[in-house]
Design an enzyme around this catalytic site. Structure first.
Site, PDB file in Angstrom:
ATOM      1  N   TYR A 298     -11.522   2.045  10.009  1.00  0.00           N
ATOM      2  CA  TYR A 298     -11.646   2.954   8.865  1.00  0.00           C
ATOM      3  C   TYR A 298     -12.792   2.487   7.956  1.00  0.00           C
ATOM      4  O   TYR A 298     -12.912   1.303   7.661  1.00  0.00           O
ATOM      5  CB  TYR A 298     -10.315   2.958   8.114  1.00  0.00           C
ATOM      6  CG  TYR A 298     -10.303   3.849   6.910  1.00  0.00           C
ATOM      7  CD1 TYR A 298     -10.354   5.228   7.039  1.00  0.00           C
ATOM      8  CD2 TYR A 298     -10.228   3.306   5.636  1.00  0.00           C
ATOM      9  CE1 TYR A 298     -10.335   6.040   5.927  1.00  0.00           C
ATOM     10  CE2 TYR A 298     -10.208   4.121   4.511  1.00  0.00           C
ATOM     11  CZ  TYR A 298     -10.266   5.488   4.667  1.00  0.00           C
ATOM     12  OH  TYR A 298     -10.255   6.284   3.560  1.00  0.00           O
TER      13      TYR A 298
ATOM     14  N   ASP B 131      -4.021  -1.705  12.573  1.00  0.00           N
ATOM     15  CA  ASP B 131      -3.950  -0.437  11.859  1.00  0.00           C
ATOM     16  C   ASP B 131      -3.590   0.620  12.892  1.00  0.00           C
ATOM     17  O   ASP B 131      -4.380   0.947  13.776  1.00  0.00           O
ATOM     18  CB  ASP B 131      -5.297  -0.128  11.184  1.00  0.00           C
ATOM     19  CG  ASP B 131      -5.239   1.128  10.310  1.00  0.00           C
ATOM     20  OD1 ASP B 131      -4.442   2.045  10.638  1.00  0.00           O
ATOM     21  OD2 ASP B 131      -5.988   1.205   9.317  1.00  0.00           O
TER      22      ASP B 131
ATOM     23  N   LYS C  53      -1.457   9.780   5.910  1.00  0.00           N
ATOM     24  CA  LYS C  53      -1.815  10.605   7.062  1.00  0.00           C
ATOM     25  C   LYS C  53      -0.553  11.161   7.746  1.00  0.00           C
ATOM     26  O   LYS C  53       0.158  11.920   7.128  1.00  0.00           O
ATOM     27  CB  LYS C  53      -2.693   9.782   8.003  1.00  0.00           C
ATOM     28  CG  LYS C  53      -3.794   8.982   7.288  1.00  0.00           C
ATOM     29  CD  LYS C  53      -4.826   9.851   6.586  1.00  0.00           C
ATOM     30  CE  LYS C  53      -5.728   9.089   5.627  1.00  0.00           C
ATOM     31  NZ  LYS C  53      -6.419   7.925   6.178  1.00  0.00           N
TER      32      LYS C  53
HETATM   33  C1  LIG Z   1      -7.040   6.763   5.590  1.00  0.00           C
HETATM   34  C2  LIG Z   1      -7.017   5.509   6.364  1.00  0.00           C
HETATM   35  C3  LIG Z   1      -6.897   4.259   5.721  1.00  0.00           C
HETATM   36  C4  LIG Z   1      -6.867   4.128   4.214  1.00  0.00           C
HETATM   37  O1  LIG Z   1      -5.690   4.649   3.687  1.00  0.00           O
HETATM   38  P1  LIG Z   1      -5.600   5.295   2.193  1.00  0.00           P
HETATM   39  O2  LIG Z   1      -4.183   5.764   2.158  1.00  0.00           O
HETATM   40  O3  LIG Z   1      -6.605   6.389   2.140  1.00  0.00           O
HETATM   41  O4  LIG Z   1      -5.901   4.213   1.234  1.00  0.00           O
HETATM   42  C5  LIG Z   1      -6.820   3.130   6.511  1.00  0.00           C
HETATM   43  N1  LIG Z   1      -6.866   3.198   7.853  1.00  0.00           N
HETATM   44  C6  LIG Z   1      -6.995   4.373   8.511  1.00  0.00           C
HETATM   45  C7  LIG Z   1      -7.048   4.393   9.996  1.00  0.00           C
HETATM   46  C8  LIG Z   1      -7.075   5.557   7.792  1.00  0.00           C
HETATM   47  O5  LIG Z   1      -7.214   6.731   8.438  1.00  0.00           O
END
Ligand SMILES: *Cc1c(COP(=O)(O)O)cnc(C)c1O
Length: 407
Positions: A116, A181, A206
């Site tokens: 990200y 992640d 998400k």
């Molecule tokens: C959006 C996202 C983040 C960051 O998360 P936020 O809730 O926007 O702070 C981290 N990792 C991935 C893969 C993401 O899509």
């Protein structure tokens, strides 16, 4: 009884409902709590400040503990097969707390690109007083130093959808903990703890939120890790708001339905795009040749509902015209919502990553990342087809089926 994921997702965090006489999680908005017994409150305070549980019902202050957030954390931990979880006001707040908590082991991070964009920026900028060595998933062992505190990977990777072999990375990392992640996969498709990861991170904004109306992050893992993360959270703030926790918990029972339905649509759209001569390339783990490590069906149950593709032109005006011609798919960052979203990572989510670093991992200026939502797939394809037709005269046609092979 060993229950299936969807059954656990419906019931997680709801075990005390009958004894409480409720059918939906109660929401506790208290910012402070009565402390009639000072001795109990003091002991509870000490415990929560160091990342442990409160004593009895003595929660003292919301930054230290909130029952609604705790309930969501327990539910998510159960679905990830983790001992504990900590929820934050955003995915980046969760990641920052993990990094700060790891500083007791060292200030060096090993990470695999792409990840990200803002997470890349946080590591590269040294903002938290840590340094990073970027490497590939096969060269982790060589990048580890005595002061390496953490190995950071993201799979599927944002936005190239490359799959990283979690177990192979864990083996190479040795005694250094690995955080995954898993935002793109959700616990429906992938549970990194089972493959040896120390922690799993989600931008709950998400798929977990799933409706485009909650900003949140959560990290799950063994007590020993999450305790340190909660210690940082108690001291720095960032606890997830109880209403957001309620909304995330509310979404868990439908998570598998949403992920599986949008995944079916993404699979069909990826095949259609890969077969379309107006499209230069498609990145999607479910396409033939796109899973060289054979991780689908083993580490990851399905290819997910995010795909990326390049038009047969890297002229920004053509991309703008294409995006402008879409009627159902919304041009917007973020992903995992009920509605389909599309955005060019080089111009938006990954603009904070240096261009040379982007290009090296395949994030070209012409790349578009699409999050497939719950609309009927026939309408989604009609939308893409219509927008492609609008710009077709300015696109270079690709030889048939060339995108069906991996990068
Ligand atoms: C959006 C996202 C983040 C960051 O998360 P936020 O809730 O926007 O702070 C981290 N990792 C991935 C893969 C993401 O899509």
């Amino acid at each position: 009884m060993d229950k299936a994921f969807s059954t656990r997702a419906v019931h997680a965090g709801r075990h005390d409902f009958i004894s409480k006489g409720v059918h939906a999680p109660p929401i506790d908005f208290s910012s402070t709590y009565p402390t009639p017994d000072l001795e109990v409150a003091a002991r509870s305070f000490d415990s929560m400040v160091s990342g442990d549980s409160p004593e009895g019902n003595s929660f003292v202050y919301q930054r230290l503990f909130n029952p609604t957030t705790d309930r969501f954390e327990r539910a998510l931990a159960e679905l990830e097969g983790a001992e504990d979880a900590a929820a934050f006001a955003s995915g980046m707040a969760a990641f920052s707390a993990v990094l700060l908590a790891s500083k007791s082991r060292g200030t060096h991070i090993v990470a695999v690109r792409p990840i990200y964009g803002t997470a890349d920026h946080l590591l590269t900028s040294g903002l938290l007083g840590m340094s990073v060595t970027w490497t590939t998933q096969d060269a982790i062992a060589a990048a580890i130093r005595p002061d390496t505190a953490l190995v950071v990977i993201e799979t599927p990777a944002n936005p190239t959808l490359e799959l990283v072999d979690i177990a192979a990375v864990v083996r190479q990392a040795g005694s250094v903990p690995v955080i995954v992640d898993s935002t793109f996969a959700t616990p429906v498709l992938q549970q990194p703890i089972a493959h040896g990861a120390a922690m799993v991170l989600h931008s709950a904004t998400k798929f977990l939120g799933g409706h485009g109306d909650v900003l949140a992050g959560v990290v799950a893992g063994a007590h020993s890790f999450i305790r340190d993360v909660k210690h940082v959270r108690a001291a720095t703030g960032g606890l997830l708001h109880p209403l957001a926790s309620f909304m995330l918990h509310r979404g868990l029972p439908t998570l598998a339905l949403r992920v599986e339905r949008s995944q079916d649509s993404a699979t069909e759209l990826a095949v259609r795009l890969a077969d379309d001569r107006r499209v230069a390339s498609v990145l999607y783990p479910g396409l033939p040749g796109h899973d060289p490590r054979g991780l689908l069906g083993h580490q990851m149950l399905g290819p997910g509902s995010i795909l990326s593709f390049e038009l047969g032109s890297d002229d920004p005006a053509v991309m703008r015209a294409f995006l402008g011609a879409l009627e159902i798919i919304t041009p917007a960052v973020s992903l995992g919502s009920t509605d389909s979203l599309i955005q060019p990572p080089a111009a938006l989510t990954h603009r904070v990553v240096e261009e040379s670093a982007r290009e090296a991992v395949g994030i070209s200026r012409g790349l578009l990342r699409m999050s497939v939502g719950l609309e009927d797939v026939r309408d989604l394809w009609r939308d893409l087809d219509h927008a492609l037709a609008e710009v077709a005269s300015r696109l270079e046609m690709r030889p048939r089926a060339a995108a069906l092979t991996g990068r």
